[in-house]
Scaffold this motif. Structure first.
Motif, PDB file in Angstrom:
ATOM      1  N   ALA A 414     -28.073  36.965  80.487  1.00 43.54           N
ATOM      2  CA  ALA A 414     -27.316  36.993  81.743  1.00 43.54           C
ATOM      3  C   ALA A 414     -25.851  36.659  81.498  1.00 43.54           C
ATOM      4  CB  ALA A 414     -27.924  36.008  82.741  1.00 43.54           C
ATOM      5  N   ALA A 415     -25.590  35.648  80.654  1.00 41.50           N
ATOM      6  CA  ALA A 415     -24.206  35.287  80.338  1.00 41.50           C
ATOM      7  C   ALA A 415     -23.521  36.402  79.557  1.00 41.50           C
ATOM      8  CB  ALA A 415     -24.180  33.990  79.532  1.00 41.50           C
ATOM      9  N   GLY A 416     -24.258  37.065  78.660  1.00 45.20           N
ATOM     10  CA  GLY A 416     -23.690  38.187  77.923  1.00 45.20           C
ATOM     11  C   GLY A 416     -23.335  39.345  78.839  1.00 45.20           C
ATOM     12  N   LEU A 417     -24.206  39.638  79.801  1.00 42.30           N
ATOM     13  CA  LEU A 417     -23.930  40.722  80.750  1.00 42.30           C
ATOM     14  C   LEU A 417     -22.709  40.394  81.605  1.00 42.30           C
ATOM     15  CD1 LEU A 417     -24.735  43.400  82.008  1.00 42.30           C
ATOM     16  CD2 LEU A 417     -26.301  42.172  83.516  1.00 42.30           C
ATOM     17  N   GLY A 418     -22.626  39.143  82.078  1.00 40.71           N
ATOM     18  CA  GLY A 418     -21.460  38.747  82.866  1.00 40.71           C
ATOM     19  C   GLY A 418     -20.171  38.868  82.078  1.00 40.71           C
ATOM     20  N   THR A 419     -20.216  38.501  80.804  1.00 39.83           N
ATOM     21  CA  THR A 419     -19.025  38.609  79.944  1.00 39.83           C
ATOM     22  C   THR A 419     -18.601  40.057  79.778  1.00 39.83           C
ATOM     23  OG1 THR A 419     -19.661  36.610  78.742  1.00 39.83           O
ATOM     24  CG2 THR A 419     -18.125  38.101  77.649  1.00 39.83           C
ATOM     25  N   LEU A 420     -19.558  40.945  79.558  1.00 38.25           N
ATOM     26  CA  LEU A 420     -19.241  42.369  79.398  1.00 38.25           C
ATOM     27  C   LEU A 420     -18.656  42.954  80.687  1.00 38.25           C
ATOM     28  CD1 LEU A 420     -22.416  43.482  77.422  1.00 38.25           C
ATOM     29  CD2 LEU A 420     -20.068  43.493  76.549  1.00 38.25           C
ATOM     30  N   MET A 421     -19.238  42.574  81.818  1.00 44.89           N
ATOM     31  CA  MET A 421     -18.757  43.115  83.088  1.00 44.89           C
ATOM     32  C   MET A 421     -17.369  42.595  83.435  1.00 44.89           C
ATOM     33  SD  MET A 421     -21.134  45.125  83.967  1.00 44.89           S
ATOM     34  CE  MET A 421     -20.586  45.515  85.612  1.00 44.89           C
ATOM     35  N   ASN A 422     -16.944  41.510  82.820  1.00 47.33           N
ATOM     36  CA  ASN A 422     -15.653  40.894  83.138  1.00 47.33           C
ATOM     37  C   ASN A 422     -14.483  41.581  82.446  1.00 47.33           C
ATOM     38  OD1 ASN A 422     -14.170  38.777  84.475  1.00 47.33           O
ATOM     39  ND2 ASN A 422     -13.955  37.764  82.495  1.00 47.33           N
ATOM     40  N   THR A 423     -14.748  42.540  81.565  1.00 46.70           N
ATOM     41  CA  THR A 423     -13.653  43.258  80.896  1.00 46.70           C
ATOM     42  C   THR A 423     -13.029  44.263  81.864  1.00 46.70           C
ATOM     43  OG1 THR A 423     -15.210  44.912  80.037  1.00 46.70           O
ATOM     44  CG2 THR A 423     -14.716  43.037  78.627  1.00 46.70           C
ATOM     45  N   ARG A 424     -11.714  44.280  81.957  1.00 46.36           N
ATOM     46  CA  ARG A 424     -11.027  45.203  82.876  1.00 46.36           C
ATOM     47  C   ARG A 424     -10.178  46.233  82.140  1.00 46.36           C
ATOM     48  NH1 ARG A 424     -11.899  40.456  85.244  1.00 46.36           N
ATOM     49  NH2 ARG A 424     -12.708  40.476  87.369  1.00 46.36           N
ATOM     50  N   GLY A 425      -9.530  45.840  81.069  1.00 52.87           N
ATOM     51  CA  GLY A 425      -8.881  46.771  80.176  1.00 52.87           C
ATOM     52  C   GLY A 425      -8.012  47.824  80.832  1.00 52.87           C
ATOM     53  N   LEU A 426      -8.104  49.029  80.285  1.00 54.45           N
ATOM     54  CA  LEU A 426      -7.251  50.131  80.725  1.00 54.45           C
ATOM     55  C   LEU A 426      -7.497  50.500  82.178  1.00 54.45           C
ATOM     56  CD1 LEU A 426      -5.267  52.431  80.286  1.00 54.45           C
ATOM     57  CD2 LEU A 426      -7.095  53.740  79.204  1.00 54.45           C
ATOM     58  N   MET A 427      -8.762  50.433  82.635  1.00 54.84           N
ATOM     59  CA  MET A 427      -9.059  50.791  84.023  1.00 54.84           C
ATOM     60  C   MET A 427      -8.315  49.865  84.983  1.00 54.84           C
ATOM     61  SD  MET A 427     -11.033  53.359  83.636  1.00 54.84           S
ATOM     62  CE  MET A 427     -11.718  53.590  85.257  1.00 54.84           C
ATOM     63  N   GLY A 428      -8.245  48.584  84.630  1.00 56.54           N
ATOM     64  CA  GLY A 428      -7.502  47.650  85.462  1.00 56.54           C
ATOM     65  C   GLY A 428      -6.024  47.981  85.519  1.00 56.54           C
ATOM     66  N   LEU A 429      -5.439  48.347  84.381  1.00 58.41           N
ATOM     67  CA  LEU A 429      -4.015  48.693  84.347  1.00 58.41           C
ATOM     68  C   LEU A 429      -3.728  49.939  85.173  1.00 58.41           C
ATOM     69  CD1 LEU A 429      -2.970  48.040  80.630  1.00 58.41           C
ATOM     70  CD2 LEU A 429      -2.920  46.486  82.580  1.00 58.41           C
ATOM     71  N   VAL A 430      -4.619  50.917  85.106  1.00 62.91           N
ATOM     72  CA  VAL A 430      -4.422  52.147  85.886  1.00 62.91           C
ATOM     73  C   VAL A 430      -4.377  51.830  87.375  1.00 62.91           C
ATOM     74  CG1 VAL A 430      -5.471  54.346  86.531  1.00 62.91           C
ATOM     75  CG2 VAL A 430      -5.424  53.656  84.129  1.00 62.91           C
ATOM     76  N   ILE A 431      -5.322  51.010  87.845  1.00 67.53           N
ATOM     77  CA  ILE A 431      -5.354  50.641  89.262  1.00 67.53           C
ATOM     78  C   ILE A 431      -4.098  49.859  89.646  1.00 67.53           C
ATOM     79  CG2 ILE A 431      -6.525  49.132  90.925  1.00 67.53           C
ATOM     80  CD1 ILE A 431      -9.149  50.056  89.856  1.00 67.53           C
ATOM     81  N   LEU A 432      -3.669  48.937  88.781  1.00 63.80           N
ATOM     82  CA  LEU A 432      -2.483  48.133  89.082  1.00 63.80           C
ATOM     83  C   LEU A 432      -1.230  48.995  89.156  1.00 63.80           C
ATOM     84  CD1 LEU A 432      -3.168  44.987  86.875  1.00 63.80           C
ATOM     85  CD2 LEU A 432      -3.455  45.230  89.343  1.00 63.80           C
ATOM     86  N   ASP A 433      -1.122  49.991  88.278  1.00 61.06           N
ATOM     87  CA  ASP A 433       0.026  50.892  88.334  1.00 61.06           C
ATOM     88  C   ASP A 433       0.065  51.669  89.638  1.00 61.06           C
ATOM     89  OD1 ASP A 433       0.271  50.475  85.245  1.00 61.06           O
ATOM     90  OD2 ASP A 433       1.957  51.765  85.793  1.00 61.06           O
ATOM     91  N   ILE A 434      -1.106  52.085  90.120  1.00 62.97           N
ATOM     92  CA  ILE A 434      -1.152  52.773  91.413  1.00 62.97           C
ATOM     93  C   ILE A 434      -0.707  51.830  92.520  1.00 62.97           C
ATOM     94  CG2 ILE A 434      -2.699  53.821  93.115  1.00 62.97           C
ATOM     95  CD1 ILE A 434      -4.363  54.911  90.815  1.00 62.97           C
ATOM     96  N   GLY A 435      -1.164  50.584  92.458  1.00 61.58           N
ATOM     97  CA  GLY A 435      -0.773  49.604  93.477  1.00 61.58           C
ATOM     98  C   GLY A 435       0.723  49.365  93.512  1.00 61.58           C
ATOM     99  N   LEU A 436       1.357  49.330  92.335  1.00 64.93           N
ATOM    100  CA  LEU A 436       2.806  49.152  92.294  1.00 64.93           C
ATOM    101  C   LEU A 436       3.525  50.407  92.781  1.00 64.93           C
ATOM    102  CD1 LEU A 436       5.022  47.135  91.520  1.00 64.93           C
ATOM    103  CD2 LEU A 436       5.025  48.122  89.221  1.00 64.93           C
ATOM    104  N   ASP A 437       2.980  51.573  92.453  1.00 66.53           N
ATOM    105  CA  ASP A 437       3.594  52.838  92.883  1.00 66.53           C
ATOM    106  C   ASP A 437       3.598  52.984  94.397  1.00 66.53           C
ATOM    107  OD1 ASP A 437       4.217  53.662  90.325  1.00 66.53           O
ATOM    108  OD2 ASP A 437       2.352  54.779  90.045  1.00 66.53           O
ATOM    109  N   ILE A 438       2.493  52.591  95.031  1.00 69.61           N
ATOM    110  CA  ILE A 438       2.414  52.737  96.494  1.00 69.61           C
ATOM    111  C   ILE A 438       2.940  51.489  97.200  1.00 69.61           C
ATOM    112  CG2 ILE A 438       0.482  54.342  96.358  1.00 69.61           C
ATOM    113  CD1 ILE A 438      -1.403  52.100  97.058  1.00 69.61           C
TER     114      ILE A 438
END
Length: 491
Positions: A414-438
């Motif tokens: 369960a702790a391993g799954l939570g750790t894996l799900m906590n990675t945001r990486g490139l997908m997080g940056l893409v969303i943040l760039d859209i947020g700054l653009d709009i």
């Protein structure tokens, strides 16, 4: 007969346990989210007065002009060299290459190069050149989102166990609700009156609930965990998270853009629905011809590959024209593609080299140029940043871990799954760039969220080592939704 009765009783108890956990971890938090959004209507944000709250003070002001080819080629050369160097360095610490490249983008921006050598930074990245750098990087992200959609197979998501269903839903709801609570606190301090609280809270929730599907896949491949029970659940949950997060973000973008357009929002929503129907029930069947050609000849001609690329770009243009964003169209195009593994791998092999090697590093660099850690002045701003990281990890890691444990997993898995799900990486940056653009988040909050995406991605491998989740724990389950090697180099 007694045995059958006992088995039936056990299954009934499992269903009751799952139902209780689902109500407690999903339904009740969603009800709380509705209350937060309704209560947020009474919040007042200050009038924009400085670079911290002024959402229109983008540090990367883009000036339309003819490109200076020498400057552009020099920028590309420097970016590629630094990204490859940092990527190789981070690989030595068993981190995915993408983490090093994300960090390289920050190094090339005002957070380090612009601070240590401002004259060199101004020479390498003059404001008049950033528009062309951004344009090239966006082409790379469009193709990347097509590849992400290509590696998500909706049919595989239908066969998840109860625990996977619970984890996937909680891993979206928990960080979303906590992010909305945090938004209630941050909105008067880091936003301004040009942004509605509802939009601000929904964006914070979407940005914190996403999981970096490619990075997660790469970590599982490197640790030989892709076919384990944990790897199967993680991949399925990450796919659900990404699809859900992008749907929420699309809704936010439509609301914000519709407010500045003469077209009725209902016309916009109708156009989006019509486009989705045409893609799913029209273009999807057209694409099956490509799969049949590949199965017959073992390859696809250059003309057909060009046609496929044209469809992806046309889909991106349609969603941009409909008021969403380019990336939603390319993601949908990838999602409706045929999912035969050899066909998927063939397409990815043709697209990923130039995208990963050349275009995505430009996106990291451009994101780094928009990230200015110097905006986080004083202990108060760093407190906000630390709070964002804490809430993001608590919602994603803690929520996923609790749901997995209630779903029947052991504490370590369960702790391993939570750790894996906590990675945001490139997908997080893409969303943040859209947020700054709009202009839904300020440059200061953007910088904080970028730091959060970096920290939560970087911490995954050390935490997995600490927990002790590795290939020795793998089982021999049924075939999983493995993206093969298709996203290995992307991550």
């Amino acid at each position: 007969m007694n045995r059958d009765i006992g088995e039936s009783a056990r299954m009934s108890g499992t269903r009751k346990h799952f139902g209780f956990a689902y109500v407690f971890l999903v339904i009740l938090p969603l009800a709380g989210l509705v209350g937060i959004l309704r209560g947020g209507h009474n919040l007042k944000a200050p009038i924009a007065v400085d670079g911290i709250r002024n959402l229109h003070a983008d540090p990367a002001q883009l000036i339309s002009a003819m490109p200076n080819l020498f400057t552009l080629v020099l920028q590309i050369t420097v970016i590629l060299a630094v990204c490859r160097l940092m990527g190789s360095l981070f690989r030595k610490f068993h981190q995915p290459r993408v983490v090093g490249e994300m960090f390289a983008g920050i190094l090339l921006g005002p957070s380090l190069l612009g601070w240590v050598a401002p004259q060199l930074s101004a020479y390498l990245f003059p404001p008049s050149s950033l528009g062309f750098l951004n344009a090239l990087s966006q082409v790379g992200v469009v193709i990347f989102m097509f590849l992400v959609g290509l590696n998500i197979d909706p049919k595989e998501l239908q066969h998840k166990s109860h625990s996977a269903v619970l984890v996937s839903h909680v891993s979206i709801v928990a960080p979303f609700v906590l992010a909305s609570v945090l938004a209630y606190y941050l909105y008067p301090r880091l936003s301004d009156n040009s942004v509605l609280f509802t939009n601000f809270a929904l964006f914070m929730g979407a940005a914190m609930s996403v999981t970096a599907f490619p990075v997660l896949a790469r970590i599982l491949i490197e640790r030989d965990m892709m076919k384990s029970s944990l790897g199967t659940v993680a991949i399925a949950c990450a796919a659900v998270d990404d699809v859900t997060g992008w749907c929420i973000l699309a809704y936010i973008v439509v609301l914000i853009r519709a407010a500045h357009q003469a077209t009725s929002i209902w016309v916009t929503l109708g156009g989006i629905l019509l486009f989705a129907v045409l893609m799913i029930y029209g273009v999807r069947f057209l694409l099956r011809g490509l799969e049949r050609t590949f199965q017959k000849y073992g390859e696809i001609s250059e003309n057909r590959m060009a046609f496929l690329l044209l469809l992806a770009m046309a889909s991106a243009l349609c969603t941009e024209r409909l008021g969403i964003h380019l990336l939603f169209g390319s993601f949908l195009m990838g999602a409706i593609m045929p999912k035969e593994p050899r066909f998927v791998q063939y397409i990815v092999d043709r697209f990923e080299t130039i995208t990963v090697t050349l275009l995505l590093p430009l996106f990291f660099a451009f994101t780094g140029l928009r990230t200015n850690v110097a905006l986080l002045k004083g202990p108060g701003m760093w407190f906000y940043c630390g709070l964002i990281i804490l809430v993001a990890a608590a919602g994603k890691l803690g929520g996923s871990m609790a749901a997995a444990r209630l779903g029947g997993m052991g504490w370590r898995e369960a702790a391993g799954l939570g750790t894996l799900m906590n990675t945001r990486g490139l997908m997080g940056l893409v969303i943040l760039d859209i947020g700054l653009d709009i202009k839904i988040i300020s440059p200061a909050l953007f910088s904080m969220m970028v730091v959060m995406a970096l920290v939560t991605t970087f911490m995954a491998v050390p935490l997995l080592d600490l927990i002790g989740v590795d290939s020795e724990q793998r089982t021999a389950p049924k075939k999983s939704a493995q993206p093969d090697a298709s996203l290995q180099e992307i991550a």
